[in-house]
Scaffold this motif. Structure first.
Motif, PDB file in Angstrom:
ATOM      1  N   LEU A 133      28.275  37.684  41.648  1.00 29.45           N
ATOM      2  CA  LEU A 133      29.561  36.785  41.545  1.00 29.45           C
ATOM      3  C   LEU A 133      30.927  37.950  41.755  1.00 29.45           C
ATOM      4  O   LEU A 133      31.728  37.355  42.391  1.00 29.45           O
ATOM      5  CB  LEU A 133      29.897  36.022  40.233  1.00 29.45           C
ATOM      6  CG  LEU A 133      28.644  35.011  39.764  1.00 29.45           C
ATOM      7  CD1 LEU A 133      28.849  34.295  38.593  1.00 29.45           C
ATOM      8  CD2 LEU A 133      28.665  34.233  41.217  1.00 29.45           C
ATOM      9  N   GLN A 134      31.137  38.929  40.966  1.00 27.97           N
ATOM     10  CA  GLN A 134      32.134  39.911  41.186  1.00 27.97           C
ATOM     11  C   GLN A 134      32.052  40.478  42.771  1.00 27.97           C
ATOM     12  O   GLN A 134      33.402  40.313  43.254  1.00 27.97           O
ATOM     13  CB  GLN A 134      32.080  40.798  40.140  1.00 27.97           C
ATOM     14  CG  GLN A 134      32.177  40.504  38.581  1.00 27.97           C
ATOM     15  CD  GLN A 134      31.763  41.776  37.862  1.00 27.97           C
ATOM     16  OE1 GLN A 134      30.809  42.448  38.038  1.00 27.97           O
ATOM     17  NE2 GLN A 134      32.501  41.968  36.751  1.00 27.97           N
ATOM     18  N   ASN A 182      33.475  37.874  44.661  1.00 33.53           N
ATOM     19  CA  ASN A 182      35.102  37.606  44.617  1.00 33.53           C
ATOM     20  C   ASN A 182      35.645  38.759  45.073  1.00 33.53           C
ATOM     21  O   ASN A 182      37.022  38.968  44.694  1.00 33.53           O
ATOM     22  CB  ASN A 182      35.030  37.718  42.800  1.00 33.53           C
ATOM     23  CG  ASN A 182      36.340  36.662  42.502  1.00 33.53           C
ATOM     24  OD1 ASN A 182      36.468  35.721  43.402  1.00 33.53           O
ATOM     25  ND2 ASN A 182      36.773  36.736  41.498  1.00 33.53           N
ATOM     26  N   MET A 231      33.494  28.787  44.196  1.00 36.84           N
ATOM     27  CA  MET A 231      32.602  29.483  44.648  1.00 36.84           C
ATOM     28  C   MET A 231      31.062  28.746  44.604  1.00 36.84           C
ATOM     29  O   MET A 231      30.942  27.991  43.621  1.00 36.84           O
ATOM     30  CB  MET A 231      32.300  30.718  43.889  1.00 36.84           C
ATOM     31  CG  MET A 231      31.279  31.844  44.628  1.00 36.84           C
ATOM     32  SD  MET A 231      31.070  33.287  43.530  1.00 36.84           S
ATOM     33  CE  MET A 231      32.688  34.115  43.641  1.00 36.84           C
ATOM     34  N   GLU A 233      35.583  42.074  44.287  1.00 35.03           N
ATOM     35  CA  GLU A 233      35.620  43.097  43.520  1.00 35.03           C
ATOM     36  C   GLU A 233      34.698  44.277  44.033  1.00 35.03           C
ATOM     37  O   GLU A 233      33.639  44.257  44.355  1.00 35.03           O
ATOM     38  CB  GLU A 233      35.227  42.956  41.939  1.00 35.03           C
ATOM     39  CG  GLU A 233      36.068  41.939  41.340  1.00 35.03           C
ATOM     40  CD  GLU A 233      35.742  41.518  40.060  1.00 35.03           C
ATOM     41  OE1 GLU A 233      35.549  42.514  39.240  1.00 35.03           O
ATOM     42  OE2 GLU A 233      36.000  40.199  39.651  1.00 35.03           O
ATOM     43  N   ILE A 278      34.835  32.024  36.445  1.00 33.02           N
ATOM     44  CA  ILE A 278      34.695  31.795  37.815  1.00 33.02           C
ATOM     45  C   ILE A 278      34.144  30.413  37.985  1.00 33.02           C
ATOM     46  O   ILE A 278      33.222  30.084  37.608  1.00 33.02           O
ATOM     47  CB  ILE A 278      33.891  32.844  38.633  1.00 33.02           C
ATOM     48  CG1 ILE A 278      34.524  34.361  38.484  1.00 33.02           C
ATOM     49  CG2 ILE A 278      34.025  32.451  40.055  1.00 33.02           C
ATOM     50  CD1 ILE A 278      33.949  35.334  39.303  1.00 33.02           C
ATOM     51  N   SER A 317      29.486  29.934  49.802  1.00 33.62           N
ATOM     52  CA  SER A 317      29.732  31.328  49.709  1.00 33.62           C
ATOM     53  C   SER A 317      28.610  32.329  50.041  1.00 33.62           C
ATOM     54  O   SER A 317      28.745  33.422  50.553  1.00 33.62           O
ATOM     55  CB  SER A 317      30.483  31.614  48.509  1.00 33.62           C
ATOM     56  OG  SER A 317      31.316  30.548  47.834  1.00 33.62           O
TER      57      SER A 317
END
Length: 325
Positions: A290-291, A294, A1, A296, A27, A74
């Motif tokens: 970040l979640q 990713n 990422m 989520e 991560i 990202s």
């Protein structure tokens, strides 16, 4: 990422918060910092650094697009006010090459850049806000004997630059001639709050964290106290329903010391300078970002930050020319 922070300047705490979150989530993360000067201190806490033109330069957006494409970025995260409207206007261009931009819609970012429009927006949402004027004469006529003390500032300003409390007509006229495009509001005497708000891509709330501003320098907080004020939280949850922030925004308000009413002053649709303090207290918007990247799904976490926690900030230095000794 990979995350690209623009105009990264002195945002060392924010970079550290994202690195800590990545480590806790396991991560792999690479942070790229962009600035116009290679002496910006936060660049030296990033994994990579990029020099870019000034924001007003026609080559600024093409340069960012090139970085994002070549480095497979990202997410792009802006950190200063002057970056916001331009990035909001070009958001789709970044997303076409696979880069998310953590910025709200153009119409919402635009209203934040004009303090007169911001005040009207708060009022339209049922919130208290001192009515804003861009004419000394109109302000005096409308406010009458209750005109002072007043507050005058640039209508699109930031960091408390050219912002003044004034006590009489002569001072108000003096500063109105000093500031090119100003806004005047009734001065509210009370406790200053910053509310750190984090939402997912679609404007659903994740964190709402009110902080008392105990000490401030050049518009940025030096000392703060988490204050999970139920009224402020409720009012902000209602604001979110219409504003639908993408990612982080900060809202400024003052709780009148006599009436206890909250008067909302401005919205900054970005990570504020004091945002890492709410992160440290438990409302970890770096980890949530970040979640989200990713894949989520995020949910609202009520009063995530530790109530009553007090944070005091300080300066540090870093040598930036060790290779040139």
């Amino acid at each position: 990422m990979k995350i690209l922070f623009t105009s990264i300047g002195r945002r060392v705490e924010l970079v550290q918060a994202f690195k800590k979150a990545a480590m806790e989530l396991n991560i792999p993360l690479k942070i790229i910092g962009a600035d116009i000067l290679d002496s910006a201190p936060a660049l030296y806490f990033c994994d990579e650094k990029e020099l870019v033109p000034r924001i007003k330069d026609d080559l600024y957006i093409p340069r960012l697009l090139s970085i994002c494409k070549n480095k497979s970025i990202s997410c792009l995260i802006p950190t200063i006010d002057t970056d916001l409207l331009l990035l909001a206007k070009h958001k789709e261009r970044f997303e076409e090459i696979g880069t998310k931009v953590l910025i709200s819609d153009v119409d919402k970012v635009s209203l934040c850049r004009n303090k007169v429009v911001t005040a009207d927006y708060f009022i339209s949402q049922g919130l208290n806000s001192p009515k804003a004027y861009n004419s000394v004469e109109k302000y005096i006529d409308d406010m009458g004997e209750g005109a002072f003390p007043a507050f005058i500032k640039p209508k699109d300003g930031s960091s408390s630059v050219n912002a003044y409390k004034v006590s009489d007509v002569d001072n108000l006229k003096f500063y109105s001639e000093k500031i090119d495009s100003y806004v005047i509001q009734k001065f509210i005497d009370g406790i200053e709050f910053t509310i750190d708000i984090f939402c997912d891509y679609y404007g659903h709330p994740v964190f709402v964290t009110p902080r008392e501003r105990l000490a401030v320098r050049s518009g940025e907080v030096l000392k703060t106290k988490i204050n999970q004020d139920d009224t402020i939280i409720s009012e902000m949850l209602n604001l979110i329903k219409d504003f639908k922030p993408c990612g982080q925004i900060t809202v400024q308000c003052i709780k009148d010391k006599i009436t206890n009413k909250n008067y909302y002053i401005e919205i900054n649709p970005r990570f504020g300078g004091g945002a890492p303090l709410s992160i440290k207290a438990g409302a970890d918007s770096a980890k949530a970002t970040l979640q989200m990247l990713n894949g989520e799904q995020l949910f609202y976490c009520e009063k995530a930050a530790k109530d009553g926690a007090i944070y005091s900030r300080y300066d540090q230095s870093i040598c930036i020319n060790e290779d040139n000794n």
